[in-house]
Design a protein around this motif. Structure first.
Motif, PDB file in Angstrom:
ATOM      1  N   UNK A   1     -11.383  26.027  20.129  1.00  0.00           N
ATOM      2  CA  UNK A   1     -10.833  25.612  21.410  1.00  0.00           C
ATOM      3  C   UNK A   1     -11.371  24.267  21.875  1.00  0.00           C
ATOM      4  N   UNK A   2     -12.451  23.813  21.236  1.00  0.00           N
ATOM      5  CA  UNK A   2     -13.031  22.528  21.604  1.00  0.00           C
ATOM      6  C   UNK A   2     -12.322  21.351  20.942  1.00  0.00           C
ATOM      7  N   UNK A   3     -11.393  21.629  20.025  1.00  0.00           N
ATOM      8  CA  UNK A   3     -10.735  20.566  19.269  1.00  0.00           C
ATOM      9  C   UNK A   3      -9.249  20.467  19.601  1.00  0.00           C
ATOM     10  N   UNK A   4      -8.707  19.277  19.426  1.00  0.00           N
ATOM     11  CA  UNK A   4      -7.280  19.037  19.621  1.00  0.00           C
ATOM     12  C   UNK A   4      -6.550  18.919  18.290  1.00  0.00           C
ATOM     13  N   UNK A   5      -7.075  18.092  17.364  1.00  0.00           N
ATOM     14  CA  UNK A   5      -6.406  17.905  16.079  1.00  0.00           C
ATOM     15  C   UNK A   5      -7.398  17.375  15.051  1.00  0.00           C
TER      16      UNK A   5
ATOM     17  N   UNK B   1       0.833  -1.204   0.000  1.00  0.00           N
ATOM     18  CA  UNK B   1       0.000   0.000   0.000  1.00  0.00           C
ATOM     19  C   UNK B   1       0.868   1.254   0.000  1.00  0.00           C
ATOM     20  N   UNK B   2       0.366   2.289  -0.638  1.00  0.00           N
ATOM     21  CA  UNK B   2       0.903   3.638  -0.494  1.00  0.00           C
ATOM     22  C   UNK B   2      -0.220   4.509   0.048  1.00  0.00           C
ATOM     23  N   UNK B   3       0.102   5.371   0.995  1.00  0.00           N
ATOM     24  CA  UNK B   3      -0.923   6.265   1.525  1.00  0.00           C
ATOM     25  C   UNK B   3      -0.286   7.504   2.144  1.00  0.00           C
ATOM     26  N   UNK B   4      -1.120   8.487   2.394  1.00  0.00           N
ATOM     27  CA  UNK B   4      -0.717   9.739   3.032  1.00  0.00           C
ATOM     28  C   UNK B   4      -1.430   9.833   4.376  1.00  0.00           C
ATOM     29  N   UNK B   5      -0.668  10.175   5.402  1.00  0.00           N
ATOM     30  CA  UNK B   5      -1.205  10.395   6.753  1.00  0.00           C
ATOM     31  C   UNK B   5      -0.918  11.852   7.092  1.00  0.00           C
ATOM     32  N   UNK B   6      -1.958  12.637   7.343  1.00  0.00           N
ATOM     33  CA  UNK B   6      -1.793  14.065   7.605  1.00  0.00           C
ATOM     34  C   UNK B   6      -2.376  14.427   8.960  1.00  0.00           C
ATOM     35  N   UNK B   7      -1.692  15.309   9.686  1.00  0.00           N
ATOM     36  CA  UNK B   7      -2.117  15.761  11.016  1.00  0.00           C
ATOM     37  C   UNK B   7      -2.079  17.281  11.076  1.00  0.00           C
ATOM     38  N   UNK B   8      -3.153  17.879  11.499  1.00  0.00           N
ATOM     39  CA  UNK B   8      -3.217  19.325  11.716  1.00  0.00           C
ATOM     40  C   UNK B   8      -3.566  19.571  13.176  1.00  0.00           C
ATOM     41  N   UNK B   9      -2.639  20.148  13.916  1.00  0.00           N
ATOM     42  CA  UNK B   9      -2.848  20.439  15.330  1.00  0.00           C
ATOM     43  C   UNK B   9      -3.736  21.677  15.453  1.00  0.00           C
ATOM     44  N   UNK B  10      -4.829  21.561  16.210  1.00  0.00           N
ATOM     45  CA  UNK B  10      -5.761  22.680  16.382  1.00  0.00           C
ATOM     46  C   UNK B  10      -5.408  23.486  17.628  1.00  0.00           C
ATOM     47  N   UNK B  11      -5.216  22.793  18.760  1.00  0.00           N
ATOM     48  CA  UNK B  11      -4.766  23.459  19.983  1.00  0.00           C
ATOM     49  C   UNK B  11      -3.513  22.742  20.482  1.00  0.00           C
TER      50      UNK B  11
END
Length: 444
Positions: free
Chosen positions: A189-193, A167-177
């Motif tokens: 403010x209610x979200x973490x990521x 498999x090939x795939x992309x894993x993306x993370x966006x930090x909110x707080x």
């Protein structure tokens, strides 16, 4: 080892001191520790692994002793700037200067005890005293960047050592707080990521994508939605599916990610087990594969000579082992989990998942490093010119089925997607972290 601690690690990090100020020499040199039986630069094999049996987890020892695995030993990293992305390290230092001290509110969530507000970012508990504080160090910011995008090439091996899935795939993370810049993305403010994974290859899974929205309240399950191209629609997945493979053949669950793949308070019984002691670790492993095509490590061992990545380890002066259990998942097939943690930066070189009968099930073993090759020929730099830092690989080995998932953090994956960090957050949000985005990814 703990008796040999000469200085709190928070002081080492905050003041940028060398680790040699915190530990005696015998805990920082494999040569001294083994009285010359193993030296820096040596290879640990079945012939000499018994010398360092007390420095290894049980599954790694078995792999070396009986399956042909080998690990190379490097000099211990003593420079704290090598253990983190530079912005995360700077945020941790800033907390010390600003008097920010992490604690828990009545619901078990991490707050800044200075004002009772949300944690501003950086490592919350540099001197973690118990298993819960240690878990918070992993859970609040997985990749320790405000935005991370990993191009991943995975190969899954059967018991015969031959690839059965690819498999090939992309894993993306966006930090909110809890961000390095001290801000809250879109004032949510209610979200973490936000976290999205989408598959680009092979053809039978291409276009399949999943998006998790994580809440700041670690008692709440993330919202998990997926797009399945064969049905041309999105669907919401129940929380219980965190303990099922996303796709055929893989040995890992969403729950395994970062040894913190579920909200902290949906697990429990966090505690340190046994004494702190020196161990061999991959938490500052060195970017050996940086000179290879697509950063793919070379292979060795097992029935076909391709079961294990070539990896480099080092002696770390102390490791703590944390035990935890899934408490809010009545049908979870996991009985408990042991996580080995490196208190220098509170990252993990190993976690072992045990089944409900208490038997070893899956070893989820990553490597971490600054992105600079040991020979100095290649350094991947962030936008400010600092060496980039991230995970390198994961070897997820199913002891019960004798299957291995080789998960490589690659330069690129099928479809031309690249590994990048800290791009424009608003642009990445629109691209990867909305329901419309995962539908669009499924039709590209």
């Amino acid at each position: 080892a703990s008796a040999g601690l000469l200085m709190p690690l928070s002081k080492v990090i905050a003041e940028g001191k060398d680790l040699s100020k915190a530990y005696p020499d015998e805990l920082l040199s494999i040569d001294v520790y083994t009285k010359g039986k193993i030296k820096t630069g040596d290879m640990i094999t079945a012939d000499n692994v018994d010398v360092v049996k007390d420095l290894l987890d049980p599954i790694t020892f078995t792999q070396i002793k009986t399956m042909g695995r080998k690990i190379k030993i490097k000099k211990t990293s003593t420079n704290p700037t090598e253990w983190f992305p530079a912005p995360y390290y700077e945020a941790t230092q800033k907390n010390k200067k600003d008097g920010n001290i992490a604690g828990f509110d009545k619901d078990g969530n991490v707050v800044n005890t200075k004002d009772g507000g949300a944690w501003p970012g950086g490592l919350p508990f540099p001197d973690a005293k118990d298993g819960l504080e240690a878990q918070a160090n992993l859970a609040l910011s997985w990749g320790r960047h405000d935005y991370s995008q990993y191009a991943i090439q995975e190969r899954d091996l059967g018991p015969d050592g031959k690839p059965s899935y690819s498999y090939d795939f992309v894993w993306a993370e966006l930090q909110v707080s809890g961000r390095n810049d001290g801000k809250v993305f879109q004032n949510r403010k209610d979200l973490l990521r936000y976290q999205t994974v989408f598959f680009t290859n092979t053809s039978d899974v291409a276009g399949t994508s999943f998006m998790s929205t994580w809440y700041a309240d670690q008692r709440k399950f993330p919202q998990l939605i997926g797009y399945l191209p064969q049905f041309r629609r999105t669907r919401t997945f129940p929380a219980s599916q965190r303990f099922e493979p996303l796709i055929p053949g893989v040995t890992w669950f969403l729950s395994d990610a970062w040894a913190a793949g579920d909200p902290t308070m949906t697990w429990g019984d966090f505690k340190f087990t046994g004494p702190r002691k020196p161990m061999l670790s991959t938490t500052s492993a060195g970017w050996d594969q940086g000179n290879n095509k697509d950063w793919i490590p070379k292979l060795h061992g097992g029935p076909q000579g391709r079961t294990f990545y070539d990896t480099t380890w080092e002696l770390v002066p102390e490791i703590v082992v944390q035990s935890s259990k899934p408490t809010h998942y009545p049908r979870a097939p996991v009985g408990y989990r042991l996580t080995w943690m490196d208190p220098r930066m509170w990252m993990f070189p190993q976690t072992i998942r045990y089944d409900r009968n208490g038997k070893e099930w899956v070893s989820f073993q990553p490597g971490f490093s600054q992105y600079k090759t040991p020979d100095g020929k290649k350094v991947l730099k962030d936008k400010n010119g600092n060496p980039e830092w991230s995970w390198l690989y994961v070897q997820a080995y199913d002891m019960q089925r004798n299957r291995m998932s080789q998960i490589c953090h690659a330069d690129t994956c099928f479809g031309g997607y690249k590994s990048v960090w800290d791009l424009d957050n608003q642009e990445m949000y629109q691209k990867y972290f909305t329901q419309e985005a995962i539908q669009r990814l499924g039709t590209v």
